[in-house]
Write a protein that holds these residues in place. Structure first.
Motif, PDB file in Angstrom:
ATOM      1  N   LEU A 187     -10.643   5.706  -5.292  1.00  0.00           N
ATOM      2  CA  LEU A 187      -9.546   4.151  -5.444  1.00  0.00           C
ATOM      3  C   LEU A 187      -9.793   3.135  -5.579  1.00  0.00           C
ATOM      4  O   LEU A 187      -9.521   1.667  -6.439  1.00  0.00           O
ATOM      5  N   ALA A 241       0.789   5.799  -0.763  1.00  0.00           N
ATOM      6  CA  ALA A 241       0.071   7.420  -1.369  1.00  0.00           C
ATOM      7  C   ALA A 241       1.333   7.822  -1.508  1.00  0.00           C
ATOM      8  O   ALA A 241       2.481   7.979  -1.076  1.00  0.00           O
ATOM      9  N   GLN A 251      -1.924  13.683  -6.734  1.00  0.00           N
ATOM     10  CA  GLN A 251      -2.013  12.889  -5.761  1.00  0.00           C
ATOM     11  C   GLN A 251      -1.587  11.175  -6.542  1.00  0.00           C
ATOM     12  O   GLN A 251      -2.208  10.905  -7.414  1.00  0.00           O
ATOM     13  N   ASP A 252      -1.688   9.989  -5.786  1.00  0.00           N
ATOM     14  CA  ASP A 252      -1.543   8.797  -5.818  1.00  0.00           C
ATOM     15  C   ASP A 252      -1.933   7.841  -4.820  1.00  0.00           C
ATOM     16  O   ASP A 252      -0.974   7.878  -3.726  1.00  0.00           O
ATOM     17  N   TYR A 253      -2.449   6.775  -4.646  1.00  0.00           N
ATOM     18  CA  TYR A 253      -2.848   5.917  -4.060  1.00  0.00           C
ATOM     19  C   TYR A 253      -3.648   5.111  -4.890  1.00  0.00           C
ATOM     20  O   TYR A 253      -3.464   4.159  -6.343  1.00  0.00           O
ATOM     21  N   GLY A 276       0.518  -1.442   0.177  1.00  0.00           N
ATOM     22  CA  GLY A 276      -0.503   0.387  -0.060  1.00  0.00           C
ATOM     23  C   GLY A 276       0.749   1.122   0.053  1.00  0.00           C
ATOM     24  O   GLY A 276       2.696   1.247   0.092  1.00  0.00           O
ATOM     25  N   LYS A 323      -6.842  10.054  -6.656  1.00  0.00           N
ATOM     26  CA  LYS A 323      -7.942  10.597  -5.002  1.00  0.00           C
ATOM     27  C   LYS A 323      -8.557   9.409  -4.455  1.00  0.00           C
ATOM     28  O   LYS A 323      -8.420   8.089  -4.702  1.00  0.00           O
ATOM     29  N   GLY A 324      -8.375   9.603  -3.022  1.00  0.00           N
ATOM     30  CA  GLY A 324      -8.917   8.848  -2.587  1.00  0.00           C
ATOM     31  C   GLY A 324     -10.142   7.776  -3.133  1.00  0.00           C
ATOM     32  O   GLY A 324     -10.202   6.399  -2.661  1.00  0.00           O
ATOM     33  N   SER A 344     -10.145   2.340 -11.828  1.00  0.00           N
ATOM     34  CA  SER A 344      -8.836   1.720 -10.781  1.00  0.00           C
ATOM     35  C   SER A 344      -8.511   0.179 -10.614  1.00  0.00           C
ATOM     36  O   SER A 344      -7.348  -0.119  -9.875  1.00  0.00           O
ATOM     37  N   GLN A 373      -5.224   1.763  -7.812  1.00  0.00           N
ATOM     38  CA  GLN A 373      -4.387   2.473  -7.942  1.00  0.00           C
ATOM     39  C   GLN A 373      -5.400   4.079  -8.349  1.00  0.00           C
ATOM     40  O   GLN A 373      -6.074   3.169  -9.460  1.00  0.00           O
TER      41      GLN A 373
END
Length: 463
Positions: free
Chosen positions: A327, A94, A125-127, A92, A323-324, A333, A320
């Motif tokens: 996700l 972020a 951003q990257d989650y 995991g 934005k959260g 995603s 991935q």
């Protein structure tokens, strides 16, 4: 994309087969009784000695260190077993990324929308959350052989512990009998000093009667003083022997309980050596060497497999998004991957060749060690059997010597009182009798030690 590999010839190594020097008698199939099969609690009948051995098996620091080596070897098996099973990891993360406007990525983001009317956020951003798996296909049994080698090494460590138990039991028993012998020597020395003091009083009376000289008095006084000084020497030996036992038992110095009065009545147990082939089954050091040899053979196969290609499958599955809230949006995603790798050494194989040659050399070294262990065991048993027989004959002769010299003490004293023998004859007779008694006890101790040593040589004491 495809790869073409040319098979490379592995180094040629001279092999040596094990067990080439084992005598034919070791292959005797006829079974017979072997004293090594008797447990030490039944072999040794002294309750004080058994209590010491039992305590040592619990508290001896060196033995406990070996037990930890067994745990380490067991963990190595688990580690080797895990290598040929699939690896699964959860990942995991972020992060945030800001690229320059006048860069390739910056220009693409500025001129494209995520969806109509929605630009790329800045910074981006990257989650990510996913699971990744990898599995090396054990085509050449490299990983399985490594695991089997670890098993043999583990079993060899267990046999090493058993061999150490045998040595520990034997060392405590030998030290215990030595302590009993020292007590008996001290008792004989005190008895002899008493006899010499009585003779000294007689000489003094004869001097007063002008039947002896001052020289005779001084010689007897010197002999008494010499033997009195030996008392302190024996006391020191008793202290050191007691502390040697305490060290083996794993405790601080303290008196050792024992029944030394029964030492003279001790009789070595009859020897039942069995057949030579039973050494291979009973002696832990032989079994340890054999297991180490089996492990070394597998290590060679593992090293040889390094020359061949390795196959690995990798896969990943997760989500991935930038934005959260996106996700876990499917399928937008969702990400996944599946790949297969084929890797083989092509250039700079010297390290693999060196490891392979070292594994072969270690295997041959282990063969020699195995042969040496068997040879040493065979010789130890032969030596101890001969020693037991010779000590038995020696003890009988020394017993006759002690009986004759003990009788000669009274004879010499009577002759000296009647002026038919001089003081030197009395002194030499007492001195010879003392030496003979001390040597008789020494021989008895050697007999008991030989009984312990043949038990150890045959592989007893660990079970």
């Amino acid at each position: 994309m495809s790869f073409t590999f040319t098979a490379c010839k592995t180094p040629s190594i001279v092999e040596k087969n094990a067990n080439s020097v084992v005598p034919e008698s070791f292959n005797d199939s006829q079974d017979t009784t072997n004293m090594a099969s008797v447990q030490w609690k039944d072999y040794f009948s002294d309750p004080y000695l058994n209590a010491l051995i039992d305590t040592a098996l619990e508290n001896n620091q060196e033995l406990n260190m070996v037990l930890q080596e067994i745990n380490i070897a067991n963990n190595e098996i688990r580690a080797r077993k895990g290598e040929y099973l699939p690896f699964l990891n959860i990942k995991g993360g972020a992060g945030v990324d800001k690229v320059g406007r006048y860069t390739r990525n910056g220009a693409l983001e500025a001129n494209n929308d995520i969806r109509p009317g929605e630009e790329f956020p800045e910074p981006l951003q990257d989650y990510m959350l996913g699971a990744y798996a990898s599995w090396e296909l054990d085509v050449w049994k490299k990983l399985r052989n490594a695991k089997k080698s670890a098993v043999f090494n583990y079993l060899a460590t267990v046999e090493g512990k058993n061999f150490m138990v045998t040595q520990l039991v034997s060392e405590i028993a030998n030290s215990y009998y030595e302590l009993m012998a020292l007590d008996n020597q001290l008792e004989i020395l005190n008895q002899n000093i008493k006899i010499q003091k009585n003779a000294l009083e007689i000489v003094k009376l004869q001097k007063q009667a002008a039947k002896a000289t001052e020289l005779a008095v001084k010689r007897f006084e010197a002999e008494v003083a010499k033997n009195q000084s030996l008392i302190y020497y024996i006391h020191q030996e008793i202290t050191e022997t007691e502390n040697r036992i305490n060290f083996l038992v794993g405790r601080y110095p303290q008196p050792i309980q024992r029944n030394s009065a029964s030492f003279a009545d001790l009789m070595p147990k009859p020897v039942e050596e069995g057949i030579p082939s039973q050494l291979l089954a009973n002696r832990p050091d032989i079994r340890q060497a054999e297991l180490e040899l089996e492990g070394a053979k597998l290590d060679v196969k593992v090293a040889k497999a390094e020359f061949y290609p390795s196959f690995r499958i990798t896969a990943g599955l997760g989500y991935q998004a930038f934005k959260g809230k996106y996700l876990f949006t499917s399928p937008e995603s969702l990400l996944y991957s599946l790949a297969g790798d084929l890797v083989a050494p092509v250039v700079n194989r010297n390290a693999i060749k060196a490891a392979y040659k070292s594994a072969n050399a270690k295997q041959i070294q282990t063969v020699y060690s195995y042969e040496q262990t068997i040879l040493n065991a065979y010789i130890e048993v032969a030596n101890q059997l001969a020693k037991i027989n010779n000590l038995e004959q020696s003890y009988d002769m020394r017993s006759k010597q002690v009986n004759s010299l003990t009788e000669s003490i009274d004879i010499s004293n009577n002759l000296f009182r009647n002026a038919r023998a001089d003081y030197m004859e009395v002194l030499l007779t007492q001195r010879d009798a003392l030496e003979a008694k001390m040597e008789l006890i020494e021989t008895k101790m050697q007999q008991m030690n030989a009984m312990v040593n043949i038990y150890q040589a045959l592989g007893g004491g660990w079970n």
